[in-house]
Design a protein around this motif. Structure first.
Motif, PDB file in Angstrom:
ATOM      1  N   UNK A  81      22.186  -3.714  27.074  1.00 59.92           N
ATOM      2  CA  UNK A  81      22.216  -2.417  27.512  1.00 59.92           C
ATOM      3  C   UNK A  81      22.189  -1.139  25.602  1.00 59.92           C
ATOM      4  N   UNK A  82      22.070  -1.897  24.509  1.00 54.02           N
ATOM      5  CA  UNK A  82      21.968  -1.311  23.102  1.00 54.02           C
ATOM      6  C   UNK A  82      20.789  -1.222  22.495  1.00 54.02           C
ATOM      7  N   UNK A  83      20.400  -2.181  22.960  1.00 57.62           N
ATOM      8  CA  UNK A  83      19.405  -2.476  22.600  1.00 57.62           C
ATOM      9  C   UNK A  83      18.098  -2.157  23.288  1.00 57.62           C
ATOM     10  N   UNK A  84      18.443  -1.590  24.647  1.00 60.35           N
ATOM     11  CA  UNK A  84      17.094  -0.681  25.396  1.00 60.35           C
ATOM     12  C   UNK A  84      17.369   0.580  25.376  1.00 60.35           C
ATOM     13  N   UNK A  85      18.113   1.559  24.820  1.00 58.17           N
ATOM     14  CA  UNK A  85      18.627   2.307  24.313  1.00 58.17           C
ATOM     15  C   UNK A  85      18.109   2.763  23.391  1.00 58.17           C
ATOM     16  N   UNK A  86      17.812   1.617  22.698  1.00 58.05           N
ATOM     17  CA  UNK A  86      17.527   1.893  20.708  1.00 58.05           C
ATOM     18  C   UNK A  86      16.281   1.888  21.121  1.00 58.05           C
ATOM     19  N   UNK A  87      15.337   1.068  21.785  1.00 62.50           N
ATOM     20  CA  UNK A  87      14.088   0.713  21.798  1.00 62.50           C
ATOM     21  C   UNK A  87      13.472   2.492  22.357  1.00 62.50           C
ATOM     22  N   UNK A  88      14.669   2.781  23.761  1.00 64.49           N
ATOM     23  CA  UNK A  88      13.920   3.762  24.277  1.00 64.49           C
ATOM     24  C   UNK A  88      13.585   5.054  23.142  1.00 64.49           C
ATOM     25  N   UNK A  89      14.541   4.903  22.322  1.00 61.60           N
ATOM     26  CA  UNK A  89      15.153   7.205  21.579  1.00 61.60           C
ATOM     27  C   UNK A  89      14.068   5.755  20.237  1.00 61.60           C
ATOM     28  N   UNK A  90      13.450   4.857  19.857  1.00 66.15           N
ATOM     29  CA  UNK A  90      12.540   4.647  18.906  1.00 66.15           C
ATOM     30  C   UNK A  90      10.832   4.893  19.894  1.00 66.15           C
ATOM     31  N   UNK A  91      11.181   5.390  20.530  1.00 63.82           N
ATOM     32  CA  UNK A  91       9.627   5.538  21.265  1.00 63.82           C
ATOM     33  C   UNK A  91       9.588   6.850  20.809  1.00 63.82           C
ATOM     34  N   UNK A  92      10.084   7.595  21.162  1.00 64.29           N
ATOM     35  CA  UNK A  92       9.780   8.885  20.381  1.00 64.29           C
ATOM     36  C   UNK A  92       8.957   9.615  21.589  1.00 64.29           C
ATOM     37  N   UNK A  93       8.039  10.563  21.138  1.00 63.07           N
ATOM     38  CA  UNK A  93       7.237  11.099  22.265  1.00 63.07           C
ATOM     39  C   UNK A  93       6.698  10.280  22.845  1.00 63.07           C
ATOM     40  N   UNK A  94       6.097   7.922  22.710  1.00 62.34           N
ATOM     41  CA  UNK A  94       5.414   7.582  23.575  1.00 62.34           C
ATOM     42  C   UNK A  94       5.842   8.003  24.909  1.00 62.34           C
ATOM     43  N   UNK A  95       7.235   7.730  25.208  1.00 58.44           N
ATOM     44  CA  UNK A  95       7.686   8.219  26.635  1.00 58.44           C
ATOM     45  C   UNK A  95       7.626   9.089  27.829  1.00 58.44           C
ATOM     46  N   UNK A  96       6.656   9.660  26.860  1.00 54.69           N
ATOM     47  CA  UNK A  96       6.334  10.503  27.918  1.00 54.69           C
ATOM     48  C   UNK A  96       5.075  10.518  28.649  1.00 54.69           C
ATOM     49  N   UNK A  97       4.164   8.824  28.109  1.00 54.87           N
ATOM     50  CA  UNK A  97       3.375   7.888  28.869  1.00 54.87           C
ATOM     51  C   UNK A  97       4.129   7.155  29.773  1.00 54.87           C
ATOM     52  N   UNK A  98       5.404   6.703  29.923  1.00 49.35           N
ATOM     53  CA  UNK A  98       5.657   5.899  30.455  1.00 49.35           C
ATOM     54  C   UNK A  98       6.628   6.282  31.042  1.00 49.35           C
ATOM     55  N   UNK A  99       7.358   5.277  31.863  1.00 46.95           N
ATOM     56  CA  UNK A  99       8.621   5.561  32.512  1.00 46.95           C
ATOM     57  C   UNK A  99       9.467   4.433  32.060  1.00 46.95           C
ATOM     58  N   UNK A 100      10.259   4.776  31.434  1.00 46.97           N
ATOM     59  CA  UNK A 100      11.563   4.403  30.701  1.00 46.97           C
ATOM     60  C   UNK A 100      12.707   4.210  31.332  1.00 46.97           C
ATOM     61  N   UNK A 101      13.501   2.995  31.063  1.00 44.98           N
ATOM     62  CA  UNK A 101      14.486   2.828  31.204  1.00 44.98           C
ATOM     63  C   UNK A 101      14.954   2.804  32.625  1.00 44.98           C
ATOM     64  N   UNK A 102      14.011   2.161  33.598  1.00 49.61           N
ATOM     65  CA  UNK A 102      14.509   2.724  34.713  1.00 49.61           C
ATOM     66  C   UNK A 102      15.428   1.314  35.733  1.00 49.61           C
TER      67      UNK A 102
END
Length: 143
Positions: A81-102
């Motif tokens: 759970x923490x790993x997933x959250x950390x990845x999504x946070x680290x993605x920054x603006x890239x999250x706009x290009x993908x569906x995240x934490x689905x």
């Protein structure tokens, strides 16, 4: 499409993945029918339940006209759970290009239009677009 055609597409996809510059000796590729996992050796994916890129093609994807490409973090990932959250946070603006934490194991996903003639190229292109995640995953696994 029949089973032979989809098998041939995945045979071609695997050959192409193995020939791209980012697929180094640090990566492993696992196939189960028309599902593939691409993971680094340190991503806890020895049993298919760690961090990996995944794509597949079944009847439903052919019927709906799109196939998925995921970054999954499954049950063998420490502190998932923490790993997933950390990845999504680290993605920054890239999250706009993908569906995240689905969901509980899908960190990132993209659905790609399915065309038999361009499937391999489209899957490779999407996997290449997701390669920015590799150093993020490596860093987040160390936390």
């Amino acid at each position: 499409m029949n089973k032979h055609e989809t098998t041939t597409l995945f045979d071609d996809l695997i050959k192409q993945i193995k020939s791209v510059p980012w697929f180094t000796k640090d990566f492993i590729l696992t196939r189960n029918g028309n599902y593939i996992h691409v993971a680094k050796k340190n991503w806890h994916d020895e049993k298919g339940n760690g961090v990996h890129f995944e794509t597949y093609l079944e009847d439903n994807e052919i019927e709906t006209g799109e196939f998925p490409v995921f970054l999954h973090a499954e049950k063998d990932v420490p502190n998932r759970d923490a790993f997933i959250q950390n990845v999504v946070i680290a993605m920054g603006d890239y999250t706009n290009n993908f569906m995240c934490f689905v969901n509980e194991h899908t960190v990132v996903q993209r659905f790609v239009p399915f065309n038999k003639e361009t499937f391999v190229a489209d899957a490779i292109k999407t996997l290449e677009e997701m390669q920015f995640l590799v150093p993020i995953v490596d860093r987040c696994l160390k936390k």
